[in-house]
Design an enzyme around this catalytic site. Structure first.
Site, PDB file in Angstrom:
ATOM      1  N   GLU A   1       0.857  -1.184   0.000  1.00  0.00           N
ATOM      2  CA  GLU A   1       0.000   0.000   0.000  1.00  0.00           C
ATOM      3  C   GLU A   1       0.893   1.234   0.000  1.00  0.00           C
ATOM      4  O   GLU A   1       1.947   1.245   0.628  1.00  0.00           O
ATOM      5  CB  GLU A   1      -0.901   0.003   1.237  1.00  0.00           C
ATOM      6  CG  GLU A   1      -2.037  -0.968   1.080  1.00  0.00           C
ATOM      7  CD  GLU A   1      -2.912  -1.069   2.323  1.00  0.00           C
ATOM      8  OE1 GLU A   1      -2.892  -0.150   3.153  1.00  0.00           O
ATOM      9  OE2 GLU A   1      -3.605  -2.086   2.447  1.00  0.00           O
TER      10      GLU A   1
ATOM     11  N   CYS B   1      -2.105  -6.438   6.676  1.00  0.00           N
ATOM     12  CA  CYS B   1      -1.491  -7.715   6.293  1.00  0.00           C
ATOM     13  C   CYS B   1      -0.633  -8.358   7.383  1.00  0.00           C
ATOM     14  O   CYS B   1      -0.933  -9.465   7.813  1.00  0.00           O
ATOM     15  CB  CYS B   1      -0.669  -7.528   5.026  1.00  0.00           C
ATOM     16  SG  CYS B   1      -1.700  -7.141   3.607  1.00  0.00           S
TER      17      CYS B   1
HETATM   18  N1  LIG Z   1      -3.991  -4.525   1.355  1.00  0.00           N
HETATM   19  C1  LIG Z   1      -2.811  -5.005   1.011  1.00  0.00           C
HETATM   20  O1  LIG Z   1      -1.780  -4.327   1.029  1.00  0.00           O
HETATM   21  C2  LIG Z   1      -2.687  -6.435   0.544  1.00  0.00           C
HETATM   22  C3  LIG Z   1      -1.522  -6.850  -0.100  1.00  0.00           C
HETATM   23  C4  LIG Z   1      -1.438  -8.161  -0.542  1.00  0.00           C
HETATM   24  C5  LIG Z   1      -2.473  -9.039  -0.305  1.00  0.00           C
HETATM   25  N2  LIG Z   1      -3.592  -8.614   0.345  1.00  0.00           N
HETATM   26  C6  LIG Z   1      -4.688  -9.581   0.537  1.00  0.00           C
HETATM   27  O2  LIG Z   1      -5.680  -9.323  -0.448  1.00  0.00           O
HETATM   28  C7  LIG Z   1      -6.982  -9.574   0.084  1.00  0.00           C
HETATM   29  C8  LIG Z   1      -7.843  -8.320  -0.046  1.00  0.00           C
HETATM   30  O3  LIG Z   1      -7.255  -7.294   0.737  1.00  0.00           O
HETATM   31  P1  LIG Z   1      -7.735  -5.778   0.639  1.00  0.00           P
HETATM   32  O4  LIG Z   1      -6.823  -4.994   1.494  1.00  0.00           O
HETATM   33  O5  LIG Z   1      -7.906  -5.430  -0.791  1.00  0.00           O
HETATM   34  O6  LIG Z   1      -9.183  -5.904   1.327  1.00  0.00           O
HETATM   35  P2  LIG Z   1     -10.340  -4.815   1.352  1.00  0.00           P
HETATM   36  O7  LIG Z   1     -11.067  -5.059   2.616  1.00  0.00           O
HETATM   37  O8  LIG Z   1      -9.800  -3.459   1.057  1.00  0.00           O
HETATM   38  O9  LIG Z   1     -11.276  -5.223   0.112  1.00  0.00           O
HETATM   39  C9  LIG Z   1     -12.035  -6.391   0.062  1.00  0.00           C
HETATM   40  C10 LIG Z   1     -13.277  -6.112  -0.791  1.00  0.00           C
HETATM   41  O10 LIG Z   1     -13.975  -7.332  -1.001  1.00  0.00           O
HETATM   42  C11 LIG Z   1     -15.370  -7.038  -1.006  1.00  0.00           C
HETATM   43  N3  LIG Z   1     -16.144  -8.254  -0.773  1.00  0.00           N
HETATM   44  C12 LIG Z   1     -16.291  -8.970   0.370  1.00  0.00           C
HETATM   45  N4  LIG Z   1     -17.072 -10.042   0.162  1.00  0.00           N
HETATM   46  C13 LIG Z   1     -17.424 -10.025  -1.147  1.00  0.00           C
HETATM   47  C14 LIG Z   1     -18.206 -10.867  -1.972  1.00  0.00           C
HETATM   48  N5  LIG Z   1     -18.796 -11.970  -1.474  1.00  0.00           N
HETATM   49  N6  LIG Z   1     -18.353 -10.554  -3.276  1.00  0.00           N
HETATM   50  C15 LIG Z   1     -17.763  -9.437  -3.779  1.00  0.00           C
HETATM   51  N7  LIG Z   1     -17.013  -8.599  -3.045  1.00  0.00           N
HETATM   52  C16 LIG Z   1     -16.839  -8.885  -1.751  1.00  0.00           C
HETATM   53  C17 LIG Z   1     -15.527  -5.996   0.081  1.00  0.00           C
HETATM   54  O11 LIG Z   1     -16.727  -5.267  -0.047  1.00  0.00           O
HETATM   55  C18 LIG Z   1     -14.262  -5.148  -0.144  1.00  0.00           C
HETATM   56  O12 LIG Z   1     -14.525  -4.062  -1.016  1.00  0.00           O
HETATM   57  C19 LIG Z   1      -6.762 -10.020   1.532  1.00  0.00           C
HETATM   58  O13 LIG Z   1      -6.706 -11.420   1.559  1.00  0.00           O
HETATM   59  C20 LIG Z   1      -5.402  -9.444   1.868  1.00  0.00           C
HETATM   60  O14 LIG Z   1      -4.734 -10.185   2.848  1.00  0.00           O
HETATM   61  C21 LIG Z   1      -3.733  -7.330   0.763  1.00  0.00           C
END
Ligand SMILES: NC(=O)c1ccc[n+]([C@@H]2O[C@H](COP(=O)([O-])OP(=O)(O)OC[C@H]3O[C@@H](n4cnc5c(N)ncnc54)[C@H](O)[C@@H]3O)[C@@H](O)[C@H]2O)c1
Length: 448
Positions: A153, A261
């Protein structure tokens, strides 16, 4: 290629926008109606440098679309990324509820052969569960792969556009060649696509985050030792990091790791290790150092001002868990600010981009100021919690003039302790000997 991305949070939105920018036809789906409504209006729900421009350009060119209809997203795509959240469950393991909900929706809407990719960070064995869930609803051929995301991020667009490596776990030649083609524009400078089996890819993501968290906690432990004996962790860090086997990154001590994370991924890996009867003590120690570290500045403050802070104003610079993001998930500032409020302090906080999000989490029990100096009038201490660039070279004279007591507790080691002393500040940083006599260099008796 026709790509679907389900979940448009920090990861999904970046993945969708970047893949669209490479010329793919991308449809992003999310169950959050207000998020999708805003995205359709080119309003970006998060702060991420460079993202808005990509979303606007690709949406206007028709390569990037947004919908709340997950089924339509599935039917309109040949390659589908699952990028929903995997928050910690009650026991710390990754909660797969959203991932499996999406898998079921994919199964119900399969209308041809598809590649389904877990982009979310998910524990080993999840791809098999996703496949089983899809196959409950459909007999169509599906290739389930793991493609963990390593973006940071604050630099997410750059990281996705120029990844150090792309990790893909698959046992399917069909998926392997399609994903090699999809990622080809992003690895033109020779950074590798690492193909491996699915379980190895799933473990790689947790291993990478746990390793980084370990380095942070390790250096925080060394910083405590430096403080105790009056050594300087900056010197130690450079001396250690110049060994090429170690390297310089992620050796900065501070107020502990946070974000969406590291805390959850370390916890989830501990649970996975326990499931397989493997000693997780190393990572438990990483966590406990981190918990202690988040309280470090409060402890320093207690020593100097006592535990009752009623009638005392404390300024806070930096609320986001790191610079260039508005993400407040597990930010160390949450524990610090709550600790200040508990002690009765009047808290005035500033952050360049995270204040709106912070207000939703921390409420109105503290005040938020638009200009960092406005947090200082009458303050008995300033706590620095995020190393935003704009805090690095402040007008020290102005700061001192505004504060009631020129006490600066710097959780990010932004300033030179000697200079701060010369300027008349009472300055405490992390691991630079501030809390100890600089000449107490003898080993403690217990170490004999
Ligand atoms: N944020 C980071 O820096 C980062 C980096 C690498 C990996 N990740 C991983 O990626 C994944 C997502 O992280 P994020 O930070 O983007 O999460 P986030 O919470 O910002 O976004 C998740 C989105 O998924 C949506 N959602 C939930 N259930 C749903 C469904 N059934 N159908 C459709 N949409 C749905 C939510 O409304 C939300 O907008 C996690 O597993 C996280 O560990 C995050």
């Amino acid at each position: 290629m026709r790509v679907g991305v389900i979940g448009t949070g920090y990861v999904g939105l970046v993945v969708g926008a970047c893949l669209a920018d490479a010329g793919n036809d991308v449809i992003c789906a999310d169950v959050d109606e207000s998020k999708i409504a805003r995205l359709k209006q080119n309003q970006i729900p998060i702060y991420e440098p460079g993202l808005e421009e990509l979303v606007v350009r690709n949406q206007e060119d028709g390569r990037l679309r947004f919908t709340t209809d997950v089924g339509a997203c599935v039917r309109g795509s040949d390659i589908i990324f699952i990028a929903v959240g995997t928050p910690p469950g009650e026991d710390g393991s990754a909660d797969l509820k959203h991932v499996l909900e999406v898998a079921a929706a994919i199964g119900r809407n399969m209308d041809g052969e598809k590649i389904v990719i877990t982009k979310s960070t998910v524990p080993v064995g999840t791809a098999a569960k996703v496949r089983a869930e899809i196959e409950k609803h459909s007999g169509m051929p599906v290739h389930v792969c793991s493609n963990p995301e390593f973006l940071k991020e604050g630099a997410a667009v750059d990281d996705f556009m120029k990844p150090d490596r792309v990790v893909i776990g698959t046992d399917s030649d069909y998926a392997r060649s399609a994903l090699a083609e999809l990622y080809a524009p992003f690895v033109r400078t020779g950074n590798p696509i690492l193909f491996m089996d699915v379980a190895s890819a799933e473990i790689t993501k947790y291993a990478a985050n746990a390793m980084l968290a370990t380095r942070i906690s390790f250096m925080n432990m060394i910083a405590s030792l430096c403080d105790a004996i009056g050594a300087n962790v900056d010197h130690v860090r450079k001396g250690v990091g110049s060994d090429p086997r170690i390297g310089n990154s992620f050796l900065f001590p501070g107020v502990g790791y946070g974000g969406s994370c590291f805390p959850k991924d370390v916890k989830a890996l501990i649970r996975t290790l326990e499931e397989f009867d493997i000693d997780a003590g190393l990572l438990e120690a990483v966590e406990s150092v981190n918990e202690r570290q988040k309280r470090l500045l409060l402890d320093h403050l207690d020593e100097r001002l006592g535990r009752d802070l009623s009638g005392v104003t404390v300024a806070v610079w930096g609320l986001a868990f790191k610079p260039e993001t508005d993400d407040m998930r597990e930010a160390p500032s949450l524990e610090v600010v709550r600790g200040l409020v508990e002690r009765g302090a009047t808290v005035r906080a500033h952050d360049p981009v995270a204040m709106e999000v912070a207000r939703r989490v921390l409420g109105d029990g503290i005040s938020y100021v638009d200009v960092n100096y406005d947090a200082l009038p009458g303050a008995s201490a300033l706590l620095i919690l995020t190393d935003w660039k704009q805090y690095r070279s402040p007008a020290f004279g102005r700061m001192k003039g505004l504060m009631q007591r020129p006490l600066v507790l710097d959780g990010r080691n932004l300033y030179d302790p000697v200079r701060m002393g010369q300027l008349g500040f009472e300055y405490v940083s992390v691991g630079r000997g501030a809390s100890a006599s600089p000449i107490a260099m003898e080993a403690p008796a217990s170490s004999a």
